[in-house]
Design a protein around this motif. Sequence first.
Motif, mmCIF file in Angstrom:
data_model
loop_
_atom_site.group_PDB
_atom_site.id
_atom_site.type_symbol
_atom_site.label_atom_id
_atom_site.label_comp_id
_atom_site.label_asym_id
_atom_site.label_seq_id
_atom_site.Cartn_x
_atom_site.Cartn_y
_atom_site.Cartn_z
ATOM 1 N N THR A 116 -11.369 2.941 2.249
ATOM 2 C CA THR A 116 -11.673 3.557 0.801
ATOM 3 C C THR A 116 -10.277 3.431 0.052
ATOM 4 O O THR A 116 -10.284 3.834 -1.109
ATOM 5 C CB THR A 116 -11.821 5.059 1.096
ATOM 6 N N GLY A 117 -9.195 3.107 0.598
ATOM 7 C CA GLY A 117 -7.840 3.021 0.083
ATOM 8 C C GLY A 117 -7.446 4.252 -0.189
ATOM 9 O O GLY A 117 -6.577 4.396 -0.995
ATOM 10 N N ILE A 118 -7.993 5.404 0.649
ATOM 11 C CA ILE A 118 -7.338 6.658 0.057
ATOM 12 C C ILE A 118 -6.647 7.297 1.277
ATOM 13 O O ILE A 118 -6.974 7.030 2.489
ATOM 14 C CB ILE A 118 -8.673 7.643 0.102
ATOM 15 N N VAL A 119 -5.478 8.013 0.987
ATOM 16 C CA VAL A 119 -4.695 8.680 2.042
ATOM 17 C C VAL A 119 -5.482 9.752 2.542
ATOM 18 O O VAL A 119 -5.979 10.624 1.821
ATOM 19 C CB VAL A 119 -3.575 9.387 1.271
ATOM 20 N N SER A 120 -5.753 9.786 3.898
ATOM 21 C CA SER A 120 -6.606 10.585 4.604
ATOM 22 C C SER A 120 -5.981 11.842 5.195
ATOM 23 O O SER A 120 -6.716 12.660 5.532
ATOM 24 C CB SER A 120 -7.591 9.833 5.706
ATOM 25 N N GLY A 121 -4.766 12.081 4.913
ATOM 26 C CA GLY A 121 -4.110 13.281 5.348
ATOM 27 C C GLY A 121 -2.805 12.853 5.952
ATOM 28 O O GLY A 121 -2.602 11.722 5.762
ATOM 29 N N LYS A 122 -2.304 13.699 6.608
ATOM 30 C CA LYS A 122 -0.877 13.323 7.550
ATOM 31 C C LYS A 122 -1.211 12.427 8.693
ATOM 32 O O LYS A 122 -0.020 11.862 9.119
ATOM 33 C CB LYS A 122 -0.491 14.667 7.767
ATOM 34 N N ASP A 123 -2.059 12.656 9.131
ATOM 35 C CA ASP A 123 -2.406 11.852 10.373
ATOM 36 C C ASP A 123 -3.011 10.265 10.249
ATOM 37 O O ASP A 123 -3.584 10.118 9.147
ATOM 38 C CB ASP A 123 -3.705 12.493 11.365
ATOM 39 N N PRO A 124 -2.433 9.705 11.091
ATOM 40 C CA PRO A 124 -2.073 9.726 12.456
ATOM 41 C C PRO A 124 -0.321 9.703 12.554
ATOM 42 O O PRO A 124 0.190 10.007 13.609
ATOM 43 C CB PRO A 124 -2.322 8.438 13.269
ATOM 44 N N GLN A 144 0.886 -1.200 0.025
ATOM 45 C CA GLN A 144 0.110 0.010 -0.095
ATOM 46 C C GLN A 144 0.829 1.269 0.114
ATOM 47 O O GLN A 144 0.336 2.341 -0.369
ATOM 48 C CB GLN A 144 -1.070 -0.050 1.254
ATOM 49 N N ARG A 145 2.176 1.012 0.272
ATOM 50 C CA ARG A 145 2.784 2.338 0.379
ATOM 51 C C ARG A 145 2.986 2.791 -1.232
ATOM 52 O O ARG A 145 2.868 4.189 -1.252
ATOM 53 C CB ARG A 145 4.515 2.125 0.489
ATOM 54 N N GLU A 146 3.023 2.146 -2.044
ATOM 55 C CA GLU A 146 3.041 2.884 -3.645
ATOM 56 C C GLU A 146 1.620 2.760 -4.081
ATOM 57 O O GLU A 146 1.253 3.406 -5.014
ATOM 58 C CB GLU A 146 4.133 2.161 -4.253
ATOM 59 N N HIS A 147 0.796 1.665 -3.579
ATOM 60 C CA HIS A 147 -0.522 1.422 -4.347
ATOM 61 C C HIS A 147 -1.599 1.249 -3.282
ATOM 62 O O HIS A 147 -1.839 0.292 -2.716
ATOM 63 C CB HIS A 147 -0.402 0.137 -5.090
ATOM 64 N N PRO A 148 -2.100 2.461 -2.752
ATOM 65 C CA PRO A 148 -2.938 2.506 -1.650
ATOM 66 C C PRO A 148 -4.287 1.825 -1.789
ATOM 67 O O PRO A 148 -4.865 1.216 -1.000
ATOM 68 C CB PRO A 148 -3.386 3.889 -1.372
ATOM 69 N N LYS A 149 -4.626 1.715 -3.143
ATOM 70 C CA LYS A 149 -5.767 0.764 -3.417
ATOM 71 C C LYS A 149 -5.990 -0.629 -3.238
ATOM 72 O O LYS A 149 -6.646 -1.306 -3.335
ATOM 73 C CB LYS A 149 -6.343 1.332 -5.042
ATOM 74 N N LEU A 150 -4.644 -1.172 -2.698
ATOM 75 C CA LEU A 150 -4.680 -2.319 -2.180
ATOM 76 C C LEU A 150 -5.382 -2.855 -1.079
ATOM 77 O O LEU A 150 -5.850 -3.882 -0.968
ATOM 78 C CB LEU A 150 -3.004 -3.003 -1.857
#
Length: 272
Positions: free
Chosen positions: A224-232, A48-54
């Motif tokens: 969702t496989g979406i980066v939600s921001g910088k947190d946590p 998921q580091r490169e492919h969050p949709k995993l």
Amino acid sequence: MLQLSEIWIYPVKSLGGISLNESKVTDRGLEHDRRWLLVDENNCFITQREHPKLALFQTKITADFLEISHKAVQESVKVSLNPDFSGNQKSIEVTVWEDIVVAFEVSPEISQWFSAILGFAVRLVYMPDESLRKVEPDYAVTPNDVTSFSDGFPFLIIGQSSLDDLNSRMSQAVSIRRFRPNFVFTGGEAYEEEIWKEFTIGNLPFYGVKPSGRCIIITIDPETGIVSGKDPLFTLSKYKKVRKKVIFGQNVIAKQLGNIGVGDVITVQKRI
């Protein structure tokens, strides 16, 4: 009282996990945990580091099969929990961080199913029992300690108190699923697991060997496989940083094989 409250396995590295009431402790982690892996055209692991949709791939165990589905696709696939590669099938050398690991492709058809969904060529591979991947020698308890396709160690434990403290520092709480633990426990003080050296879950002994360094995966919403921001990650970096590494949870090695279950009492024999 310290008590085991959740057990998790992640059969395919970086895909969705499975919550269990009980599990077997094996020499390389919980039974079926991270025995499968997706690799790219260069036989290098993907996460998921490169492919969050995993994160959108879900897994469940039905009878003797691991069933894998995707939230946007109707069709699912099943793979045997105990595959047999004793025929003429050639092994593959796959790369996980600095390690070269011997594995087998599960089937070209299943690899194609993943490739079609992801939009690039991947293969689903399995780690057989004969493939022994050593843990980092500086943190091994014995020279024979091995792990699966995990990042480095066979088990990860996190206290519910640690998650509660972290959530109290943020405007929006996150679930324990962000951190992909194998063991979650209730009771005790926040972050105390990071100083556990020897402890038992039920009657099985474990060693705490290294606090877990965290990466951007914990910023990905597992729903969702979406980066939600910088947190946590950002909040943790303010107060849980050791030698430039953000830490959360404790990596663990088992001393003995056996069974564990939710509700088992945890007893700490030795702290750092």
